[in-house]
Write a protein that holds these residues in place. Sequence first.
Motif, PDB file in Angstrom:
ATOM      1  N   LEU A   1       0.789  -1.518  -0.053  1.00 45.95           N
ATOM      2  CA  LEU A   1       0.026   0.291  -0.201  1.00 45.95           C
ATOM      3  C   LEU A   1       0.465   1.079   0.085  1.00 45.95           C
ATOM      4  N   ILE A   2       2.190   1.667   0.942  1.00 50.53           N
ATOM      5  CA  ILE A   2       2.583   2.315   1.245  1.00 50.53           C
ATOM      6  C   ILE A   2       3.165   3.014  -0.110  1.00 50.53           C
ATOM      7  N   ARG A   3       4.290   1.344  -0.568  1.00 52.74           N
ATOM      8  CA  ARG A   3       4.816   1.793  -2.390  1.00 52.74           C
ATOM      9  C   ARG A   3       3.970   1.966  -3.432  1.00 52.74           C
ATOM     10  N   LEU A   4       2.632   1.539  -3.652  1.00 50.80           N
ATOM     11  CA  LEU A   4       1.881   2.103  -3.803  1.00 50.80           C
ATOM     12  C   LEU A   4       1.735   3.566  -4.390  1.00 50.80           C
ATOM     13  N   SER A   5       1.748   3.805  -2.764  1.00 56.63           N
ATOM     14  CA  SER A   5       1.186   5.226  -2.905  1.00 56.63           C
ATOM     15  C   SER A   5       2.302   6.587  -3.423  1.00 56.63           C
ATOM     16  N   LEU A   6       3.138   5.989  -3.284  1.00 55.72           N
ATOM     17  CA  LEU A   6       4.410   6.732  -3.153  1.00 55.72           C
ATOM     18  C   LEU A   6       4.526   6.345  -4.664  1.00 55.72           C
ATOM     19  N   GLY A   7       4.069   5.058  -5.570  1.00 54.74           N
ATOM     20  CA  GLY A   7       4.556   5.456  -7.481  1.00 54.74           C
ATOM     21  C   GLY A   7       3.634   6.349  -7.726  1.00 54.74           C
TER      22      GLY A   7
ATOM     23  N   LEU B   1       2.056   8.749  -6.105  1.00 57.00           N
ATOM     24  CA  LEU B   1       2.509  10.855  -6.257  1.00 57.00           C
ATOM     25  C   LEU B   1       3.562  10.824  -7.536  1.00 57.00           C
ATOM     26  N   PHE B   2       4.712  10.117  -7.275  1.00 54.74           N
ATOM     27  CA  PHE B   2       5.413  10.163  -8.706  1.00 54.74           C
ATOM     28  C   PHE B   2       5.263  10.499 -10.360  1.00 54.74           C
ATOM     29  N   LEU B   3       4.189   9.038 -10.082  1.00 50.23           N
ATOM     30  CA  LEU B   3       3.402   9.240 -11.560  1.00 50.23           C
ATOM     31  C   LEU B   3       2.818  10.876 -11.714  1.00 50.23           C
ATOM     32  N   SER B   4       2.482  11.224 -10.576  1.00 48.39           N
ATOM     33  CA  SER B   4       1.335  12.133 -10.699  1.00 48.39           C
ATOM     34  C   SER B   4       1.790  13.202 -10.928  1.00 48.39           C
ATOM     35  N   LEU B   5       2.849  13.655 -10.397  1.00 48.41           N
ATOM     36  CA  LEU B   5       4.260  14.235 -10.461  1.00 48.41           C
ATOM     37  C   LEU B   5       4.953  14.593 -12.006  1.00 48.41           C
ATOM     38  N   PHE B   6       5.582  13.365 -12.312  1.00 49.67           N
ATOM     39  CA  PHE B   6       5.996  13.509 -13.664  1.00 49.67           C
ATOM     40  C   PHE B   6       4.310  13.705 -14.954  1.00 49.67           C
ATOM     41  N   SER B   7       2.991  13.025 -15.096  1.00 50.05           N
ATOM     42  CA  SER B   7       2.219  13.733 -15.669  1.00 50.05           C
ATOM     43  C   SER B   7       1.841  15.170 -15.520  1.00 50.05           C
ATOM     44  N   TRP B   8       2.365  15.541 -14.739  1.00 49.08           N
ATOM     45  CA  TRP B   8       1.733  17.066 -14.017  1.00 49.08           C
ATOM     46  C   TRP B   8       2.803  18.235 -15.605  1.00 49.08           C
ATOM     47  N   VAL B   9       4.117  17.652 -15.458  1.00 54.15           N
ATOM     48  CA  VAL B   9       4.597  18.120 -15.676  1.00 54.15           C
ATOM     49  C   VAL B   9       5.351  18.142 -17.408  1.00 54.15           C
ATOM     50  N   THR B  10       4.801  16.187 -17.689  1.00 58.07           N
ATOM     51  CA  THR B  10       4.813  16.076 -19.100  1.00 58.07           C
ATOM     52  C   THR B  10       3.995  16.399 -20.027  1.00 58.07           C
ATOM     53  N   ARG B  11       2.560  16.461 -19.396  1.00 55.66           N
ATOM     54  CA  ARG B  11       1.307  16.443 -20.076  1.00 55.66           C
ATOM     55  C   ARG B  11       0.636  16.994 -19.617  1.00 55.66           C
TER      56      ARG B  11
ATOM     57  N   SER C   1      -2.094   1.689 -26.627  1.00 51.88           N
ATOM     58  CA  SER C   1      -1.305   2.471 -27.506  1.00 51.88           C
ATOM     59  C   SER C   1      -1.251   3.646 -26.423  1.00 51.88           C
ATOM     60  N   PHE C   2      -2.189   3.598 -25.531  1.00 50.92           N
ATOM     61  CA  PHE C   2      -2.438   5.252 -24.943  1.00 50.92           C
ATOM     62  C   PHE C   2      -0.939   5.124 -23.277  1.00 50.92           C
ATOM     63  N   ASN C   3      -0.878   6.184 -22.986  1.00 53.16           N
ATOM     64  CA  ASN C   3       0.414   6.765 -22.607  1.00 53.16           C
ATOM     65  C   ASN C   3       1.172   6.106 -21.732  1.00 53.16           C
ATOM     66  N   PRO C   4       1.973   5.775 -21.358  1.00 53.95           N
ATOM     67  CA  PRO C   4       2.302   4.054 -20.497  1.00 53.95           C
ATOM     68  C   PRO C   4       2.092   4.773 -19.319  1.00 53.95           C
ATOM     69  N   PHE C   5       2.564   5.818 -18.993  1.00 52.50           N
ATOM     70  CA  PHE C   5       2.879   6.154 -17.365  1.00 52.50           C
ATOM     71  C   PHE C   5       1.263   6.809 -16.791  1.00 52.50           C
TER      72      PHE C   5
ATOM     73  N   ARG D   1      -3.793   2.067 -13.100  1.00 47.19           N
ATOM     74  CA  ARG D   1      -3.421   1.087 -12.464  1.00 47.19           C
ATOM     75  C   ARG D   1      -3.315   0.776 -10.732  1.00 47.19           C
ATOM     76  N   CYS D   2      -2.168   1.521 -10.509  1.00 44.97           N
ATOM     77  CA  CYS D   2      -2.334   2.651  -9.375  1.00 44.97           C
ATOM     78  C   CYS D   2      -2.985   2.438  -8.456  1.00 44.97           C
ATOM     79  N   MET D   3      -3.843   3.307  -8.850  1.00 45.48           N
ATOM     80  CA  MET D   3      -5.160   4.201  -8.120  1.00 45.48           C
ATOM     81  C   MET D   3      -6.132   2.740  -8.095  1.00 45.48           C
ATOM     82  N   ALA D   4      -5.450   1.564  -8.630  1.00 43.89           N
ATOM     83  CA  ALA D   4      -7.024   0.463  -8.514  1.00 43.89           C
ATOM     84  C   ALA D   4      -5.967  -0.288  -7.019  1.00 43.89           C
ATOM     85  N   GLY D   5      -4.701  -0.383  -7.732  1.00 41.42           N
ATOM     86  CA  GLY D   5      -4.247  -1.318  -7.109  1.00 41.42           C
ATOM     87  C   GLY D   5      -4.580  -0.505  -4.994  1.00 41.42           C
ATOM     88  N   ILE D   6      -3.775   0.756  -5.284  1.00 42.08           N
ATOM     89  CA  ILE D   6      -3.845   1.482  -4.330  1.00 42.08           C
ATOM     90  C   ILE D   6      -5.743   1.325  -3.464  1.00 42.08           C
TER      91      ILE D   6
END
Length: 343
Positions: free
Chosen positions: A43-49, A51-61, A228-232, A238-243
């Motif tokens: 649960l902790i590692r998916l939540s942290l992951g 957060l990393f993905l959300s930050l990356f998505s905000w910067v790139t997308r 073909s959807f953006n992998p990040f 997938r992370c949201m479902a896992g959390i």
Amino acid sequence: MLSTTIGSRLGEFAALATAIFWTVTVLCFEFAGKRVGTLSLNLIRLSLGFLFLSLFSWVTRGRILPLDAPPTLWFWLAASGLVGFVIGDILLFQAFIEIGGRISMLIYSAVPPLSALLGWVFLGERINLQGFIGMAITLTGIALVILERNDVEHPDTLNKDAGEVEAGSFSTEGNATGGETPGGKATLAPSLKSRSQFRHPIRGVLLAFGGALGQSAGLILSKHGAPSFNPFAATQIRCMAGILGFTAVVLATRHGSQLMMALRDRKAMRIILLGSFFGPFLGVSLSLLAIQHTSTGVASTIMALVPVLIIWPSHLLFHEPVRLREILGALIAVGGTILLFFH
């Protein structure tokens, strides 16, 4: 020239980077899992992951959440997250604790054959005779490590007339009989028979195989739902479902107090933070990038190098004894996956 090569082999390079990152994350999570437990760790590692993905998505997308994904894509990726992250990773991470990350990841090399079979059944991907031979070789490599042949004693005593068995004769198993009893009967001594048995706890072995099946099913669901959807962004879903899945499991099993204790363990949290960066963020996202730019089987084959890559750092960090049999088994298993897909 180099950029052209990388561009034409983007899927293969992404899969190789995934294997390296997963090696790091396995080592981190094996250590952390023994301190805080499987549910809290996941649960902790998916939540942290996330957060990393959300930050990356905000910067790139330019958006924090993948709200541009259609409902059908959300459905398939959420299903992939529940199967791959919740079911598969609960089993795999518990295997880390019971038989160690190195052996677990060797068994986990069954992912390519399982992925190929599921891709053949559900996605129409083809497997020829060489592919089936590769599967058999991979499973042989795994069996070489987890199984061993031992001579076990069978204390079956056969009473026969003295005339049927001569005192001091040898059985077909190569053991001398015990001779005649005072009652005039000849008694066969216990025989030694060779049979296979597991070198490691059967529960841990089955957990690792279950994790491999969950990962394979998750990959197939991802490829079917988001080719073909953006992998990040796909990994975010997938992370949201896992959390959500792990939160439900923690609440249902009343592990909330253990989760709070894990959050207060600073050493474990540092290790989980490192593993989350290389695992749910970089590793999982690059694995989706890999299967988008090459076949599921080729990507899974390269990502299956983890059992070989992990041997030396696992020995260095955890002082685990490394047997020649285990090195050969890892090489054979990886060789089988190469034969399975590179033809």
